[in-house]
Design an enzyme around this catalytic site. Sequence first.
Site, PDB file in Angstrom:
ATOM      1  CB  SER A 177      54.106  -2.545  35.606  1.00 34.88           C
ATOM      2  OG  SER A 177      52.904  -3.213  35.917  1.00 34.88           O
ATOM      3  CB  THR A 235      80.569   1.299  -4.635  1.00 38.82           C
ATOM      4  OG1 THR A 235      81.763   1.493  -5.393  1.00 38.82           O
ATOM      5  CG2 THR A 235      79.396   1.048  -5.587  1.00 38.82           C
ATOM      6  CG  HIS A 236      84.068   0.615  -1.800  1.00 39.20           C
ATOM      7  ND1 HIS A 236      84.507  -0.437  -1.032  1.00 39.20           N
ATOM      8  CD2 HIS A 236      83.605   0.069  -2.951  1.00 39.20           C
ATOM      9  CE1 HIS A 236      84.337  -1.569  -1.701  1.00 39.20           C
ATOM     10  NE2 HIS A 236      83.790  -1.296  -2.858  1.00 39.20           N
ATOM     11  CB  SER A 263      75.507  26.966  16.322  1.00 38.04           C
ATOM     12  OG  SER A 263      76.447  27.369  17.300  1.00 38.04           O
ATOM     13  CE  LYS A 277      77.713  24.256  11.901  1.00 36.78           C
ATOM     14  NZ  LYS A 277      78.167  23.514  13.087  1.00 36.78           N
ATOM     15  CG  ASN A 284      74.165  22.548  13.038  1.00 36.27           C
ATOM     16  OD1 ASN A 284      75.080  22.736  12.235  1.00 36.27           O
ATOM     17  ND2 ASN A 284      74.177  23.026  14.274  1.00 36.27           N
ATOM     18  CD  GLU A 343      73.704  16.516  13.138  1.00 34.30           C
ATOM     19  OE1 GLU A 343      74.757  16.482  13.800  1.00 34.30           O
ATOM     20  OE2 GLU A 343      73.045  17.562  12.960  1.00 34.30           O
ATOM     21  CE1 TYR A 380      54.338 -12.129  33.423  1.00 33.52           C
ATOM     22  CE2 TYR A 380      54.863 -12.624  35.707  1.00 33.52           C
ATOM     23  CZ  TYR A 380      54.671 -11.704  34.699  1.00 33.52           C
ATOM     24  OH  TYR A 380      54.819 -10.369  34.965  1.00 33.52           O
ATOM     25  CD  GLN A 418      56.083  -5.240  35.986  1.00 32.10           C
ATOM     26  OE1 GLN A 418      55.086  -5.801  36.407  1.00 32.10           O
ATOM     27  NE2 GLN A 418      56.856  -4.502  36.764  1.00 32.10           N
ATOM     28  CE  LYS A 437      53.701  -4.619  30.615  1.00 29.48           C
ATOM     29  NZ  LYS A 437      54.064  -6.059  30.458  1.00 29.48           N
TER      30      LYS A 437
HETATM   31  N1  ARG Z   1      52.575  -6.139  35.488  1.00 32.87           N
HETATM   32  C1  ARG Z   1      52.759  -7.493  35.114  1.00 32.87           C
HETATM   33  C2  ARG Z   1      53.519  -7.609  33.777  1.00 32.87           C
HETATM   34  O1  ARG Z   1      53.596  -6.654  33.108  1.00 32.87           O
HETATM   35  C3  ARG Z   1      51.442  -8.165  35.003  1.00 32.87           C
HETATM   36  C4  ARG Z   1      51.508  -9.634  35.232  1.00 32.87           C
HETATM   37  C5  ARG Z   1      51.804  -9.891  36.666  1.00 32.87           C
HETATM   38  N2  ARG Z   1      51.755 -11.288  36.942  1.00 32.87           N
HETATM   39  C6  ARG Z   1      52.201 -11.788  38.088  1.00 32.87           C
HETATM   40  N3  ARG Z   1      52.116 -13.062  38.223  1.00 32.87           N
HETATM   41  N4  ARG Z   1      52.696 -11.026  39.008  1.00 32.87           N
HETATM   42  O2  ARG Z   1      54.031  -8.639  33.444  1.00 32.87           O
END
Ligand code: ARG
Length: 470
Positions: A22, A166-167, A288, A294, A296, A301, A328, A333, A336
């Site tokens: 990650s 409205t509408h 354009s 044009k 735009n 948009e 967990y 993961q 994020k």
């Molecule tokens: N990269 C992992 C995450 O974002 C970190 C936690 C990893 N934990 C594990 N037990 N492998 O969730």
Amino acid sequence: MTLWHGRFSQKTNNDAFALNASISFDQRMAEQDVRGSLAWAEALHKANVLTAAEHTQIQAGLRQIEAEFQSLAFTFNPDDEDIHTAVERRLGEIIGPLAGKLHTGRSRNDQVATDFRLWLLDHIPALDAALNELQSALVERAKSDLSPLSSGEGWGEGAIIMPGYTHLQRAQPILLSHWWLSHLMPLKRDQARLAEMTRRVAIMPLGSGALAGVPYPIDRIALAESLGFDAPSSNSLDAVSDRDFAAEFLFVAALIGTHLSKLAEQMVLFTSAEFGFFELDDAFSTGSSLMPQKKNPDPFELARGKAGTLLGYLTGLMATLKGLPSTYDKDLQEDKVPVFAAFDTLIAMLPVLAGALQTLTVNPARMEAAIDASMMATDLADYLVAREVPFREAHAISGEIVRAAIKKGKPLDALSLVEFQKVNAVFDQDVYQVFDAQSSIAKRAAFGGTAPDAVKAQIERAKEELKREK
Ligand code: ARG
């Protein structure tokens, strides 16, 4: 080497490692990871797990890493699985085997949840500020379009009027300022939502271990305080699996996107030749490659389009969280990327929209020309109400007048008095006053209405609140 190599006799398959890693996205939490580790080292020291000398060395190493991140001197290794691995690996390079003591009692499960919450706490203020900036642009527009002839004095004099819909059908005349402010209110609520959800982000998972808690006498209340959290989490199993805060953030982001898309859709319509209410500044529109004429409204948009993307981030994470076994799971993961992306999207978009609103030109003549006498049909009913006709009956009579005008192919105010009186004898010469859009607007003076004084009050309240926010 991975943090978990001991149990394995074989190296991870390269593709499996790449899938697992990650680092490409969680390196955004580098600063938070180091801060969390500094606090954890101190907590370990206070719990007599680290001696003062060990603590000092670990601290110095982490500070150096912090400086390396700040100066962009930190280099990642190909086998840094994630940001937690990278920091621990580098700490080992700086202080040697003692680095191995930092992870005592800690798991990446409580660590990553802590880092992620810290990251949000660090970044929500920027989003809040960007929302403030857009609201300021809306308030300034509302202010200048309420008093285009004079600044400060003479509020409402020469105020720009427009058709309210409205509408998407012409409904009643309104002040343009009132309309601008109608797009500020949702953003104000979004800001309140951000502030409110921050309380739930500010709960510290650290000290929950992998899932079951920590076997060392860690003072989690002091630890939470040292990291700027409001409190430690109350249940270690929940703490390592809870991603409600991420989902809530994505919901707020998606709702902001929805609000912006509603404004955007109308800007696209209103800048079209068919409406011609607004013209965007050249700096906030695009051309354009083929059609030379044009101009735009791309920023709007894109705002409309990105609302869909933002909603996708929310539904994606919700689908990931659904049905996960406690506690967990590596699925987490996936939390994020959408959060970072939603944040980046809004931070890129909000200032551009603010700039586009600040610089556009309003065409009051086109707006006024779009108001026709039939939009005062409600006022016509109110005219009858003032003459003791019950509203429901007045509505029907006014409707008959509209029908008569359509049949004769002329606007309401072009009907003769005789034609009015043919529908109902109550009508008198003064009925023609009803068709003045300005006075229709002025009548709606109750709190929250479109009359100049009511709009002025909204502007002043909005300005007050924006000042307080800052
Ligand atoms: N990269 C992992 C995450 O974002 C970190 C936690 C990893 N934990 C594990 N037990 N492998 O969730």
